[in-house]
Design a protein around this motif. Structure first.
Motif, PDB file in Angstrom:
ATOM      1  N   UNK A 381     -12.401-107.396 -21.301  1.00  0.00           N
ATOM      2  CA  UNK A 381     -12.122-108.231 -22.468  1.00  0.00           C
ATOM      3  C   UNK A 381     -11.621-107.406 -23.648  1.00  0.00           C
ATOM      4  N   UNK A 382     -10.870-106.362 -23.329  1.00  0.00           N
ATOM      5  CA  UNK A 382     -10.287-105.560 -24.398  1.00  0.00           C
ATOM      6  C   UNK A 382      -9.228-106.354 -25.139  1.00  0.00           C
ATOM      7  N   UNK A 383      -8.972-105.960 -26.379  1.00  0.00           N
ATOM      8  CA  UNK A 383      -7.968-106.660 -27.170  1.00  0.00           C
ATOM      9  C   UNK A 383      -6.603-106.571 -26.496  1.00  0.00           C
ATOM     10  N   UNK A 384      -5.991-107.717 -26.284  1.00  0.00           N
ATOM     11  CA  UNK A 384      -4.689-107.755 -25.642  1.00  0.00           C
ATOM     12  C   UNK A 384      -4.744-107.673 -24.133  1.00  0.00           C
ATOM     13  N   UNK A 385      -5.968-107.652 -23.547  1.00  0.00           N
ATOM     14  CA  UNK A 385      -6.105-107.570 -22.092  1.00  0.00           C
ATOM     15  C   UNK A 385      -7.044-108.694 -21.624  1.00  0.00           C
ATOM     16  N   UNK A 386      -6.619-109.950 -21.753  1.00  0.00           N
ATOM     17  CA  UNK A 386      -7.479-111.035 -21.286  1.00  0.00           C
ATOM     18  C   UNK A 386      -7.669-110.991 -19.772  1.00  0.00           C
ATOM     19  N   UNK A 387      -8.834-111.444 -19.316  1.00  0.00           N
ATOM     20  CA  UNK A 387      -9.113-111.494 -17.876  1.00  0.00           C
ATOM     21  C   UNK A 387      -8.485-112.755 -17.294  1.00  0.00           C
ATOM     22  N   UNK A 388      -7.278-112.618 -16.787  1.00  0.00           N
ATOM     23  CA  UNK A 388      -6.550-113.780 -16.271  1.00  0.00           C
ATOM     24  C   UNK A 388      -5.846-113.430 -14.965  1.00  0.00           C
ATOM     25  N   UNK A 389      -5.606-114.474 -14.182  1.00  0.00           N
ATOM     26  CA  UNK A 389      -4.767-114.359 -12.992  1.00  0.00           C
ATOM     27  C   UNK A 389      -3.410-114.939 -13.350  1.00  0.00           C
TER      28      UNK A 389
END
Length: 397
Positions: A381-389
């Motif tokens: 959950x870093x800024x600019x790195x959402x956990x998405x597929x």
């Protein structure tokens, strides 16, 4: 059940998947095609690059793309037509590459198509609080799927924005899965039209992952060459820039844009870094007239300084190794300037088992593998790195 959906279900649990990754960057020079064999997913991902090629765009097609790319106002009719045409041309190039490689179409499970970016509009560029971050890639995935008969994933960047990102850079997802190391702090630096890097700490703390656009890579140098040196599309081996001298006042003016004071991570594109930007910097620095050689040497220095500054600001005094990819790695003057600024020798991703020219196409193939076979890898959950597929699925037939 739709037979194509059944095929997706089967390949998701299969031991391996054959995926073609496609990448065409802001340089608009051609299509990178990587045929990859994947096993596993997440941190257990294994990849073997079986084939790779870059197919140049025909000159007339390249000019059509330039006419609608990175401009605030373009002909909507042309955008609509090229959305289909980029997709169908991509399909033709894929089929031609498979034929050259003697690979049967039915042996390929998926195609992962980045598409052709024609406008990138994060808030940091449009500055309108009533409007969202946005980006647009053309090259319709349905046309690729229908013409090749292969299930196609495309439009990866939209999901990133929908989940709170800015649509770029996406390389950090693949960089982390393929290249993170428990001993060595690593920076994966990609110098395409725009330069970006991923920070992969050896600590293994995924919350420390970091990825950002830096600023211009090759885009300003390429645009200048194309305008002032007929018949050339880039400064091969920095031959022109090496004949010039860096103008410090011009470089200072180029580095003075508010973009460089924005917090990290940040994204940008040729929408900002274009020939108007250069002309404004030349005027502001009072350096007219300058030779083309001096301007190119200064643009090269500008790119190097922006990269060095971004790395030093974000990484600090930690030890790290830098691994290059992208067209800028073939510019010897640029590499020399970055090495001098950082005080270390740069490597490329060949040392990590991936052809650096193929890396971006491979990473989009990896995103497709994660979409179909992944099980929800966390990126902290870093800024600019959402956990998405990421990736929209287009079924043939």
């Amino acid at each position: 059940m739709n037979p194509q959906l059944h095929k997706l279900t089967r390949m998701a649990s299969a031991p391996t998947r054959m995926i073609i990754g496609l990448m065409s960057g802001t340089s608009l020079d051609g299509l990178d095609i990587a045929l990859c064999k994947f096993s596993g997913s997440g941190r257990e991902t294994g990849v073997e690059v079986l084939e790779f090629t870059t197919i140049p765009y025909p000159e007339d097609f390249k000019e059509e793309l330039k006419a609608i790319s990175f401009k605030e106002q373009v002909e909507l009719r042309k955008v609509t037509l090229l959305h289909k045409l980029v997709g169908s041309r991509s399909a033709e190039m894929i089929l031609g590459a498979l034929s050259d490689w003697n690979v049967a179409v039915q042996d390929v499970d998926l195609i992962a198509s980045h598409g052709q970016t024609i406008f990138h509009a994060p808030f940091s560029l449009h500055h309108n609080p009533e409007l969202p971050d946005s980006t647009l890639q053309i090259g319709d995935g349905d046309h690729i799927a229908e013409l090749t008969g292969i299930i196609t994933l495309s439009d990866f960047r939209q999901k990133h924005i929908a989940a709170g990102g800015e649509g770029a850079p996406l390389a950090v997802y693949g960089d982390y899965l393929l290249f993170a190391d428990s001993v060595e702090n690593r920076i994966l630096l990609n110098i395409g039209g725009i330069s970006n890097f991923s920070w992969l700490p050896s600590s293994g703390r995924i919350q420390d992952l970091f990825s950002t656009d830096v600023g211009p890579g090759n885009t300003l140098m390429d645009q200048f060459v194309q305008q002032h040196y007929p018949g050339k599309y880039y400064d091969k081996d920095a031959e022109i820039a090496k004949a010039g001298r860096v103008n410090p006042k011009l470089v200072e003016a180029l580095c003075s844009d508010p973009f460089f004071n924005q917090p990290f991570p940040r994204t940008t594109g040729p929408e900002l870094f274009n020939l108007d930007y250069l002309e404004q910097a030349i005027s502001a620095s009072g350096q007219e007239p300058l030779s083309g050689e001096d301007i190119l040497a200064s643009l090269c220095s500008f790119t190097a300084q922006s990269i060095v500054s971004a790395i030093q600001q974000t990484v600090g005094d930690l030890d790290y190794a830098v691994y290059l990819s992208g067209g800028g790695m073939h510019n010897p003057l640029l590499v020399e300037m970055i090495q001098s600024g950082l005080g270390l020798d740069l490597k490329d991703t060949t040392a990590l088992g991936i052809n650096p020219d193929a890396k971006e196409a491979v990473l989009f193939a990896l995103l497709a593998n994660e979409c179909v076979a992944g099980s929800g890898t966390s990126y902290g959950y870093g800024k600019g790195i959402p956990n998405v597929s990421m990736g929209k699925i287009s079924l043939p037939g």
